[in-house]
Design an enzyme around this catalytic site. Structure first.
Site, PDB file in Angstrom:
ATOM      1  CB  ALA A 316      -0.919  -0.010   1.212  1.00  0.00           C
ATOM      2  N   GLY A 321       4.713   0.820   8.024  1.00  0.00           N
ATOM      3  CA  GLY A 321       4.532   0.823   9.466  1.00  0.00           C
ATOM      4  C   GLY A 321       5.568  -0.020  10.186  1.00  0.00           C
ATOM      5  CG  ASP A 372     -16.075  -1.163  11.344  1.00  0.00           C
ATOM      6  OD1 ASP A 372     -15.443  -1.696  12.272  1.00  0.00           O
ATOM      7  OD2 ASP A 372     -17.186  -1.581  10.949  1.00  0.00           O
TER       8      ASP A 372
END
Length: 576
Positions: A316, A321, A372
């Site tokens: 992505a 991260g 969510d």
């Protein structure tokens, strides 16, 4: 004997499902009373309890079936017959798609997410593309035969609560003024125009929402009528939302699930989908509390998309991260997130703690500022849709979660989440294009997101721009949860003055730092990337750098205050 055992499984699953639905509806049915009593804390507790209900019931049901049948329950062929028996038993229900998903959940718990095929469970629903029409009237229908004022009065009468309207005449005047200003005059004066409104009221947080559509011309106009409590035992109409994008935001994936009485879920979702067709049915099932059904619908849409596309999965976009690795399919608006095997030394966290953080977000009020997620085990991907580089990356950073076979890649545990533009990329592009208005909007949204999360007792932890995303509606949303914590668990401090110059010049802090200590002055590093960004942030949200702001928010939360965070802008609200 096999048929007998299969029928016993089908009977047991259906009995547990019926019990779950009864409990779900009992929690939901009390929504109006909680709203009328302005018991906002009870509303939040009920929302979390209803989310827990599904997992609790399926765990108990699986355990009971294993205890009842013994070792024979692990015979996969038995479940082939059980599926057939169960399908026959649910045909006359008004919620058969939910019943299928409940069966799937129990099957997966028994087999620990193995033996995944459509012969033993409902990977493809027998009711895909169907709406179950129970014969009940989903909507009330109004015409304009007696004029706009009269029909608005009837609507407020029909949707009256057990406490009075604060000023019904004023509310009708506001609605008439808004309607004449925003709806074509020809529609208002056309006797063939009709208004359809779902009979059930939608409840969420401190609002009640009346949802429907105005039918005229080629395309109906969706609308949402928010009703609020004045705190003194009366209600008022806060606004009328008729823009399709604004209606979509009310049903956003960044908000808590509605409490609403639903008789036939497929019919209900079908009507909502006609109002906001850009919303997937998966998202709409989630929005009304059937989040496991939303998960099932998502997976089926994903399988369909794989069949109709040929692009490859990629890492992505954005800064990688330190806890999660994230990949995506460019043609599909979702990211897939899995936990790395090893974390950066700066991250004091475990795999189990990461899972707990994501569950916290699922159960908490997301106030429109947290995405969510859906959690999956043993998620299967076609290997030929992964580049060798992506496979190598996944095996390098998350080998324990990734199994690569000849034709398939299995991810043992992951979350799916709506893909957004990372805020750091959004800001960099705006700066490169010298679009100061866009930068201003992004920084303002960023600050508001942090403040609204704080009001909901959430401290984001790592507030770097890379951990926030921008939605298609240009809202800034937090999506990296590994450092999230309750605001009231933080210890906000000022940085002590150094005792001598050498301390200030040291690369290490000259003061003690506890595990939950937070120093708001350090947040200035967030905007060190650019002078324009820093100036805008300091002008709009400089109070976030002041320890007194955070301590004040903590006092507010501890005093039980629940801040109004509504899914529409303040300028939309009617005058009172």
């Amino acid at each position: 004997m096999t048929v007998l055992f299969a029928d016993r499984i089908a009977e047991a699953v259906l009995e547990k499902f019926a019990d779950y639905r009864t409990r779900f509806q009992t929690i939901t049915a009390a929504s109006q009373l909680r709203f009328e009593k302005a018991d906002w804390h009870a509303i939040q507790r009920a929302g979390a309890a209803r989310i827990d209900l599904y997992e609790d019931n399926t765990e108990a049901a699986a355990a009971a079936i294993i205890e009842q049948l013994g070792e024979v329950v692990y015979d996969a062929n038995l479940w082939h017959d059980a599926r057939r028996c169960y399908a026959g038993r649910i045909k006359l229900r008004n919620d058969p798609e939910l019943a299928e998903t409940f069966y799937n959940s129990i099957y997966l718990k028994v087999f620990r997410h193995r033996e995944l095929d459509d012969a033993h469970m409902f990977i493809r629903s027998d009711y895909e593309g169907q709406q179950i029409d129970t014969g009940d009237r989903l909507c009330r229908v109004y015409t304009l035969d007696d004029g706009l004022v009269a029909v608005l009065g009837r609507i407020l009468d029909d949707y009256a609560f057990n406490i009075p309207w604060e000023n019904k005449r004023r509310d009708i005047c506001n609605l008439v003024y808004f309607t004449r200003k925003n709806i074509p005059r020809s529609a208002i004066d056309e006797t063939r125009t009709s208004i359809e409104i779902i009979r059930s009221v939608f409840f969420r947080n401190k609002g009640a929402y009346i949802v429907g559509r105005i039918n005229f011309g080629d395309r109906p106009v969706p609308f949402v009528l928010p009703v609020l409590h004045n705190g003194n035992g009366a209600l008022y109409v806060d606004t009328l939302i008729v823009d399709e994008d604004d209606v979509s935001i009310i049903f956003s994936f960044t908000r808590s699930y509605f409490m609403v009485d639903v008789n036939s879920p497929s019919e209900f979702v079908g009507f909502l989908h006609s109002l906001i067709p850009m919303k997937s049915k998966a998202e709409l099932y989630c929005s009304i509390g059937f989040y496991k059904q939303g998960k099932a619908e998502f997976y089926r849409s994903f399988l369909d998309h794989l069949d109709s596309s040929d692009d490859r999965f990629i890492i992505a976009p954005g800064i990688r991260g330190m806890v999660m690795t994230v990949f995506t399919l460019p043609s599909f608006p979702v990211v897939f997130k899995l936990i790395k095997d090893r974390f950066s030394s700066s991250k004091n966290i475990t795999r189990d703690l990461v899972k707990q953080k994501y569950q916290l977000v699922k159960r908490h009020d997301r106030v429109g500022r947290m995405a969510d997620t859906q959690e999956f085990a043993n998620f299967l991907f076609p290997r030929d849709r992964f580049s060798p580089e992506l496979i190598e990356e996944l095996q390098k950073v998350a080998a324990s979660s990734v199994q690569v076979d000849d034709g398939l890649i299995t991810i043992r545990h992951l979350w799916t989440e709506r893909r957004m533009t990372p805020l750091n990329i959004y800001i960099d592009e705006a700066l490169a294009n010298q679009d100061e208005d866009r930068v201003f909007h992004a920084i303002n949204e960023f600050g508001k997101a942090i403040k609204q999360l704080a009001a909901a007792n959430i401290f984001a932890g790592d507030m770097l721009f890379k951990n926030f995303g921008v939605t298609r509606h240009q809202r800034v949303v937090f999506y990296d949860y590994d450092e999230i914590m309750y605001l009231t668990d933080c210890n906000f401090r000022r940085i002590p003055e150094p005792m001598y110059p050498e301390q200030e010049l040291s690369g290490e802090p000259w003061y003690s730092v506890g595990p939950n200590d937070v120093f708001p002055e350090e947040f200035s590093i967030l905007t060190a990337c650019n002078p324009l960004v820093r100036r805008i942030f300091n002008e709009l949200h400089g109070d976030l750098l002041d320890v007194r702001y955070w301590q004040g928010m903590q006092d507010q939360v501890r005093n039980g205050e629940i801040v109004d965070v509504f899914p529409y802008r303040k300028l939309k609200r009617f005058p009172r």
